[in-house]
Design an enzyme around this catalytic site. Structure first.
Site, short mmCIF file in Angstrom:
data_model
loop_
_atom_site.label_atom_id
_atom_site.label_comp_id
_atom_site.label_asym_id
_atom_site.label_seq_id
_atom_site.Cartn_x
_atom_site.Cartn_y
_atom_site.Cartn_z
N ARG A 192 0.84 -1.21 0.00
CA ARG A 192 0.00 0.00 0.00
C ARG A 192 0.87 1.26 0.00
NH1 ARG A 192 -5.31 -1.48 3.69
NH2 ARG A 192 -6.74 -1.57 1.93
N LYS A 240 -15.57 -12.46 7.18
CA LYS A 240 -16.87 -11.86 7.50
C LYS A 240 -17.81 -11.81 6.30
CE LYS A 240 -16.19 -9.13 11.53
NZ LYS A 240 -16.30 -7.84 12.14
N GLY A 293 -6.13 -7.30 1.73
CA GLY A 293 -4.81 -7.44 2.33
C GLY A 293 -4.27 -8.86 2.32
N GLY A 330 -12.60 -4.05 0.78
CA GLY A 330 -14.01 -3.67 0.77
C GLY A 330 -14.33 -2.65 -0.31
C1 3PG Z 1 -8.80 -1.15 4.72
O1 3PG Z 1 -7.77 -1.60 5.22
O2 3PG Z 1 -9.67 -1.86 4.21
C2 3PG Z 1 -8.96 0.34 4.65
O3 3PG Z 1 -7.78 0.96 5.03
C3 3PG Z 1 -10.13 0.77 5.50
O4 3PG Z 1 -9.93 0.37 6.81
P1 3PG Z 1 -11.18 0.06 7.75
O5 3PG Z 1 -11.82 -1.18 7.21
O6 3PG Z 1 -10.64 -0.09 9.15
O7 3PG Z 1 -12.11 1.22 7.61
#
Ligand code: 3PG
Ligand code: MG
Length: 388
Positions: free
Chosen positions: A37, A198, A347, A370
């Site tokens: 990232r 999830k 990730g 997401g």
């Molecule tokens: C992620 O890692 O998906 C983004 O940085 C957003 O993080 P979050 O899901 O904690 O809002």
């Protein structure tokens, strides 16, 4: 939407929202296999350096919940960024306040500052306008390059563009371009693979993908909730009981929807007990489903090999444990070998590809998990809307 090329950044204080939400190792550092990232944000940072901008980076790390959490300070991120850029990055210990203002007063063209984790302030997540306004006062232009956080309606994402001239950074632009290829010009068969833990956060995209995709493959712990909703035994597997009823409302008999036909289960998720392969539904009370089985791998491989476009997010099992990594590895290989245009995000999924040295075989590696899924499922992302 405006882009970097639409602005003159010379000597301007530029607030750049990046997504540096990376896992930290046990040593508290950012591992080179997990720094993608940071790498993805380099083109925008380098462009702005070339333009003689004064760069102020804004980022979050983890979910500290509006208060200071020492282990979530951005120092290791700044350190890794310095290594990648080969130039100093000045990390400040706050993102607001007199000291921050003081330090930024004499920022020079070509300097890079990184403010402290924005989520130490409750105003970030709640999108409080006074928080956004105070941040806005630190800069003259706002650049959003945080695609991975574009699905969050937070102050630094949707608030800042209300107060400053704004544009998308190079990463945001690249993500939109690559993902639009699938959203706007899908080539069929379009195969979507969703794994991870999830299902609660992914039900809506699963619903949308059931309309657009030709095949939807589910694995990982989130498939357990579907298996459970179908009335099959899952033993002690990770499950989200509270959404079983909602999952039941999905078209569970839709022939496009594929859940594992067999699974690998064990009584110990860390690999410290024997594991066995069994048809789905035959998991015993004490056992947990920890990977997809070989027949499922074969089925998924066949479907993936016939795809013209592939979207993948989320591992098929507990891939961190060698015993339960076969499903995720097989899917990674299948996606990499497929001639289809592939988009992979999330990730864990990218870490897995990095471990297998397969990232160069993927059409587009998205820095969003997401955010990527929502974009591809046709949902509006607040961060992108705020730039319109
Ligand atoms: C992620 O890692 O998906 C983004 O940085 C957003 O993080 P979050 O899901 O904690 O809002
Ligand atoms: Mg790296």
């Amino acid at each position: 939407m405006r882009f970097l090329r639409d602005f003159n950044f010379k000597d301007k204080r530029v607030l750049v929202r990046v997504d540096f939400n990376v896992p930290l190792g046990d040593d508290g550092r950012v591992d080179e296999k997990e720094d993608w990232r940071l790498e993805a944000a380099l083109p925008t940072i380098r462009y702005l350096l070339g333009q003689k901008a004064k760069i102020i980076l804004l980022a979050h790390l983890g979910r500290p919940g509006g208060k200071i959490v020492e282990s979530l300070r951005l120092n290791p991120v700044a350190q890794r960024l310095e290594e990648l850029l080969g130039q100093p990055v000045v990390k400040l210990d706050d993102c607001l306040g007199g000291q921050v203002k003081e330090r930024l007063k004499n920022i020079q063209a070509g300097e890079i500052f990184l403010l402290e984790n924005l989520r130490f302030q409750a105003g970030e997540k709640n999108n409080q306008s006074d928080f956004a306004q105070q941040l806005a006062k630190l800069g003259e232009v706002y650049v959003n390059d945080a695609f991975g956080a574009a699905h969050r309606g937070h102050a630094s994402i949707v608030g800042l563009p209300q107060y400053l001239p704004s544009c998308a950074g190079l990463l945001l632009e690249k993500e939109i371009k690559a993902l639009s290829k699938i959203l706007l010009q899908p080539v069929h068969p379009l195969v979507v693979i969703i794994g991870g833990v999830k299902i609660s956060t992914k039900i809506k995209v699963i619903k949308n993908f059931l309309k657009q995709a030709d095949d939807l493959l589910l694995g990982g712990a989130l498939a357990n909730t579907v298996i459970r909703a179908k009335g099959l035994a899952i033993g002690k597997s990770v499950v989200e009981e509270e959404v079983v009823d909602e999952v039941k409302k999905l078209e569970l008999t839709d022939t496009k929807l594929h859940i594992p036909v067999d699974v690998v289960a064990s009584i110990n998720a860390q690999g410290q007990a024997p594991s066995r392969i069994m048809p789905v539904g035959q998991t015993e009370e004490k056992e947990m489903i920890l990977d997809i089985g070989p027949d499922t791998i074969q089925l998924f491989n066949r479907i993936i090999s016939q795809a013209k476009m592939v979207v993948w997010n989320g591992p098929m099992g507990v891939f961190e444990v060698a015993k339960f990594a076969s499903g995720s590895r097989a899917v990674a290989q299948a996606v990499a070998q497929s001639p289809a245009f592939s988009v992979v995000g999330g990730g864990d999924t990218i870490t897995l590809l990095e471990q297998l040295n397969l990232t160069n075989k993927i059409g587009h590696i998205s820095t969003g998990g997401g955010a990527m899924l929502k974009f591809l499922a046709g949902e509006k992302l607040p961060g992108l809307e705020a730039l319109e």
